[in-house]
Design a protein around this motif. Structure first.
Motif, PDB file in Angstrom:
ATOM      1  N   ARG B  72       0.819  -1.214   0.000  1.00 21.01           N
ATOM      2  CA  ARG B  72       0.000   0.000   0.000  1.00 21.01           C
ATOM      3  C   ARG B  72       0.853   1.264   0.000  1.00 21.01           C
ATOM      4  O   ARG B  72       0.424   2.311  -0.455  1.00 21.01           O
ATOM      5  N   GLU B  73       2.086   1.147   0.521  1.00 22.08           N
ATOM      6  CA  GLU B  73       2.981   2.307   0.533  1.00 22.08           C
ATOM      7  C   GLU B  73       3.611   2.523  -0.835  1.00 22.08           C
ATOM      8  O   GLU B  73       4.354   3.477  -1.035  1.00 22.08           O
ATOM      9  N   SER B 135       0.083  -3.555   3.892  1.00 24.78           N
ATOM     10  CA  SER B 135       1.287  -2.816   4.270  1.00 24.78           C
ATOM     11  C   SER B 135       2.529  -3.689   4.058  1.00 24.78           C
ATOM     12  O   SER B 135       2.410  -4.911   3.890  1.00 24.78           O
ATOM     13  N   VAL B 136       3.694  -3.081   4.084  1.00 23.88           N
ATOM     14  CA  VAL B 136       4.932  -3.861   3.951  1.00 23.88           C
ATOM     15  C   VAL B 136       5.001  -4.925   5.042  1.00 23.88           C
ATOM     16  O   VAL B 136       5.403  -6.062   4.785  1.00 23.88           O
ATOM     17  N   GLU B 137       4.596  -4.553   6.241  1.00 27.17           N
ATOM     18  CA  GLU B 137       4.641  -5.513   7.353  1.00 27.17           C
ATOM     19  C   GLU B 137       3.684  -6.677   7.106  1.00 27.17           C
ATOM     20  O   GLU B 137       4.031  -7.838   7.378  1.00 27.17           O
ATOM     21  N   ARG B 158      13.532   5.511  -5.998  1.00 25.69           N
ATOM     22  CA  ARG B 158      12.418   6.321  -5.491  1.00 25.69           C
ATOM     23  C   ARG B 158      11.102   5.716  -5.917  1.00 25.69           C
ATOM     24  O   ARG B 158      10.127   5.785  -5.185  1.00 25.69           O
ATOM     25  N   LEU B 163      13.690   1.953   0.462  1.00 27.62           N
ATOM     26  CA  LEU B 163      14.389   3.104   1.029  1.00 27.62           C
ATOM     27  C   LEU B 163      13.948   4.400   0.358  1.00 27.62           C
ATOM     28  O   LEU B 163      13.878   5.450   1.000  1.00 27.62           O
ATOM     29  N   GLY B 164      13.644   4.321  -0.927  1.00 25.60           N
ATOM     30  CA  GLY B 164      13.177   5.512  -1.635  1.00 25.60           C
ATOM     31  C   GLY B 164      11.833   5.975  -1.122  1.00 25.60           C
ATOM     32  O   GLY B 164      11.606   7.157  -0.883  1.00 25.60           O
ATOM     33  N   VAL B 165      10.928   5.024  -0.929  1.00 30.95           N
ATOM     34  CA  VAL B 165       9.561   5.380  -0.540  1.00 30.95           C
ATOM     35  C   VAL B 165       9.447   5.620   0.957  1.00 30.95           C
ATOM     36  O   VAL B 165       8.849   6.618   1.392  1.00 30.95           O
ATOM     37  N   LEU B 166      10.019   4.732   1.752  1.00 28.74           N
ATOM     38  CA  LEU B 166       9.829   4.840   3.206  1.00 28.74           C
ATOM     39  C   LEU B 166      11.057   5.390   3.930  1.00 28.74           C
ATOM     40  O   LEU B 166      11.084   5.432   5.163  1.00 28.74           O
ATOM     41  N   GLY B 167      12.058   5.795   3.193  1.00 27.64           N
ATOM     42  CA  GLY B 167      13.190   6.531   3.784  1.00 27.64           C
ATOM     43  C   GLY B 167      14.231   5.672   4.460  1.00 27.64           C
ATOM     44  O   GLY B 167      15.418   5.919   4.331  1.00 27.64           O
ATOM     45  N   PHE B 168      13.802   4.678   5.185  1.00 34.34           N
ATOM     46  CA  PHE B 168      14.728   3.791   5.891  1.00 34.34           C
ATOM     47  C   PHE B 168      13.994   2.487   6.175  1.00 34.34           C
ATOM     48  O   PHE B 168      12.771   2.420   6.032  1.00 34.34           O
ATOM     49  N   VAL B 169      14.737   1.451   6.556  1.00 36.52           N
ATOM     50  CA  VAL B 169      14.113   0.151   6.827  1.00 36.52           C
ATOM     51  C   VAL B 169      13.281   0.271   8.103  1.00 36.52           C
ATOM     52  O   VAL B 169      13.814   0.622   9.161  1.00 36.52           O
ATOM     53  N   PRO B 170      11.975   0.043   8.003  1.00 36.86           N
ATOM     54  CA  PRO B 170      11.127   0.193   9.186  1.00 36.86           C
ATOM     55  C   PRO B 170      11.581  -0.720  10.321  1.00 36.86           C
ATOM     56  O   PRO B 170      11.934  -1.876  10.090  1.00 36.86           O
TER      57      PRO B 170
END
Lengths: 111, 233
Positions: B72-73, B135-137, B158, B163-170
């Motif tokens: 979804r992200e 979600s990714v999770e 991106r 990393l592009g979409v969520l900035g860092f590994v959740p």
């Protein structure tokens, strides 16, 4: 303009972090790519996004943003709200799409 | 232990954006030609051609069936399995979480189902080019539950990269590894071609040091650093 003034003018709902409402908004950005926001946003910015993942809170805290506005009626994940409360990050929501919210903010003088 | 040269990110004609040449026998032949020992077959939100590629491969080359799920992200996760059955199970879940079919967007290309001999046997009309509402999770959890190796595809991109979409590994996201890309090699990152045409297969690859390339062994090899990414452009 402060976060509370923006929230009242635009009818934004405060979900978390009411302690952040008196903060002054120094600018704004609208993007759903967190890496882009991390590279561009500055402390005190208001961030408009449809992303609802907990990483949104991480970015807001890291960059010391004034608040996050989750637009378009998207519902933040429970983990996102929990993390925002824990870290004192202000999250606002609105049914309006990002484009409309950005336009209104711009009209209100947030440049 | 032996060395397995792997490209875990290869599309087929079931991905609308892939070239019509990406049919199972041609894909397998090219993979052999460029010296791959292991291929991961992943189409966007679908695993319908994975069985055909496994069959086309026979005992010439190892194939891990899987799919590239869009969360979804807007993040792409590769879910790879030891066998087709759990891949098809996850596909059912993914289908249930895609938006309704509606109009077929021709701009994204037709999604073709192929047999192991390369003949086209059908068209998938679901909007495979859309994001699921998982979600990714949720995707990682559901895939792991069914025995998957879960990798973040082209993590630096991106467009659809974790990393592009969520900035860092959740924090707390159960990932087995990250694929670098675009660009050069990155220490600690796997490498896959994201091939949409035959000439791209194996151009980005990872050599694993494992006894046999099962999901479990690959997971352990990644965790223990027994892999080496490579470029062959």
């Amino acid at each position: 303009m402060t976060v509370i003034e923006a929230a009242e003018s635009l009818g934004l709902e405060v979900l978390t972090g009411p302690q952040g409402l008196p903060r002054t908004i120094t600018g704004a950005c609208a993007s759903d790519l967190l890496s882009y926001v991390m590279a561009r946003a500055k402390p005190g910015y208001l961030w408009l996004t449809i992303q609802v993942h907990p990483n949104v809170v991480g970015v807001a805290e890291l960059l010391e943003l004034a608040a996050v506005v989750i637009t378009d009626g998207q519902n933040p994940e429970p983990a996102t709200l929990e993390k925002a409360r824990e870290h004192g990050v202000t999250i606002l929501t609105t049914p309006d799409p990002t484009y409309a919210v950005a336009g209104k903010l711009y009209g209100l003088g947030v440049r | 232990m032996s060395l397995w040269r792997a490209d875990l990110h290869v599309h087929t004609v079931l991905s609308g954006c892939a070239e019509p040449e990406m049919i199972p026998p041609a894909l397998v032949a090219r993979a052999r030609e460029v010296g791959l020992d292991l291929v991961g077959v992943v189409d966007h939100n679908a695993a319908g051609n994975a069985v055909a590629v496994v069959e086309a491969a026979g005992s010439n080359i190892m194939v891990l069936p899987g799919l590239e799920v869009e969360t979804r992200e807007s993040v792409h996760l590769l879910c790879l399995f030891d066998a087709p059955a759990p891949a098809l199970e996850i596909q059912e879940l993914v289908f249930a979480h895609l938006p309704p079919a509606g109009r077929i967007a021709r701009a994204f290309g037709a999604c073709r189902l192929a047999a192991s001999d390369g003949s086209l046997v059908g068209e998938e009309r679901r909007p495979l080019y859309m994001a699921t509402d998982l979600s990714v999770e949720e995707v990682a959890r559901e895939a792991h539950h069914r025995g998957a190796l879960v990798l973040a595809a082209h993590a630096h991109r991106r467009a659809h990269g974790l990393l592009g979409v969520l900035g860092f590994v959740p924090a707390g996201l159960a990932l087995d590894g990250l694929e670098s890309g675009p660009g050069g090699l990155q220490p600690g990152f796997l490498c896959g071609s994201d091939a949409h045409r035959l000439s791209e297969i194996g151009t980005r690859y990872t050599v694993f040091e494992v006894e046999t390339p099962s999901v479990e062994e690959l997971r352990r090899a990644i965790a223990e650093g027994r892999f080496r990414p490579g470029l062959s452009l």
